[in-house]
Scaffold this active site. Structure first.
Site, short mmCIF file in Angstrom:
data_model
loop_
_atom_site.label_atom_id
_atom_site.label_comp_id
_atom_site.label_asym_id
_atom_site.label_seq_id
_atom_site.Cartn_x
_atom_site.Cartn_y
_atom_site.Cartn_z
CB CYS A 187 37.54 7.14 69.69
SG CYS A 187 37.49 8.79 68.93
CG HIS A 210 44.55 32.15 64.27
ND1 HIS A 210 44.47 33.11 63.28
CD2 HIS A 210 43.98 32.72 65.37
CE1 HIS A 210 43.88 34.20 63.77
NE2 HIS A 210 43.58 33.98 65.03
CB CYS A 214 40.13 13.06 68.28
SG CYS A 214 38.60 12.09 68.46
CG ASP A 219 52.60 29.49 57.11
OD1 ASP A 219 53.47 29.61 58.02
OD2 ASP A 219 52.11 30.47 56.51
#
Length: 238
Positions: free
Chosen positions: A143, A113, A121, A98
């Site tokens: 892309c 994490h 991507c 967060d």
């Protein structure tokens, strides 16, 4: 006693989990009222679920981002930032995504994490640090592929650089201060063992018991915000 342990056992490294964020109004995951009681993590928070239905996954993460929109650092975040500013906390390793530690002013925060506000991507590697303007279905500007939430999902390994640095920090710690985590998720759950194995000490502030309670110098089953704020006040007392 916690203040004295921090002073006497430097460097102090902090490991935090969801129990810190809940005091900012952010739901945890594994408690009786946690997020996984309402959502199937293997559908909305796994890499396989993302590949199968990215739109559904992003619906879930958009809800989480909305929950975080008004979240603010609480006294636990503020206390850890204060201790770092005093030179008494070397770094914060957090399982939370967060970014509230950084918002409170902590400078050296290792997000093992990842961060929910970012996206990556899988096709070309492009990273976006603020995914909100790209909702509801973020796509790569390079892309065109659908971006993945910038958190470690079920079925993914933790970033090697992050877990390697976390391991080094834990091994070098004179004191590992564990705050708001049940120490159930590996490999992060093994960090206290790394500290103890190198002769460091362990202090735990968590509402519920952990597997390391019997090996810690101090265990406090209470509010992280109250305990850490009291610790900082005691350091400020003449």
């Amino acid at each position: 006693m916690l203040a004295e342990l921090i002073r006497a056992n430097q460097p102090c490294v902090v490991l935090t989990g969801a129990g810190v964020s809940t005091e900012s109004g952010i739901p945890d995951f594994r408690s009786a009222r946690g997020i996984w009681q309402r959502y199937d993590p293997y559908v909305v928070a796994s890499i396989d679920g993302f590949k199968e239905d990215p739109e559904r996954v992003w619906e879930f993460y958009a809800l989480r981002l909305e929950l975080l929109r008004d979240a603010r650092p609480n006294p636990a975040h503020a206390a850890l930032a204060d201790l770092e500013a005093r030179g008494l906390v070397h770094a914060v390793i957090t399982q939370n995504v967060d970014r509230l530690h950084a918002a409170a002013g902590s400078q050296d925060v290792l997000e093992v994490h990842g961060s929910i506000g970012s996206a990556v991507c899988l096709a070309c590697g492009r990273r976006e640090e603020d995914v909100r303007p790209l909702l509801p279905l973020p796509r790569c500007a390079d892309c065109g592929a659908v971006l993945k939430p910038g958190v470690v999902m079920f079925g993914e390994l933790l970033p090697v650089d992050a877990i390697d640095r976390a391991q080094l920090l834990a091994e070098a710690a004179g004191l590992l201060l564990v705050v708001g985590t049940s120490l159930e998720v590996w490999p992060v759950a093994g960090l206290p063992g790394a500290t103890l194995g190198r002769g460091g000490r362990l202090a735990i502030v968590n509402r519920d018991p952990t597997p390391y309670d019997d090996r810690a110098e101090l265990v406090v089953h209470d509010s992280a915000g109250e305990v850490l704020a009291t610790c900082v006040r005691s350091m400020s007392s003449p």
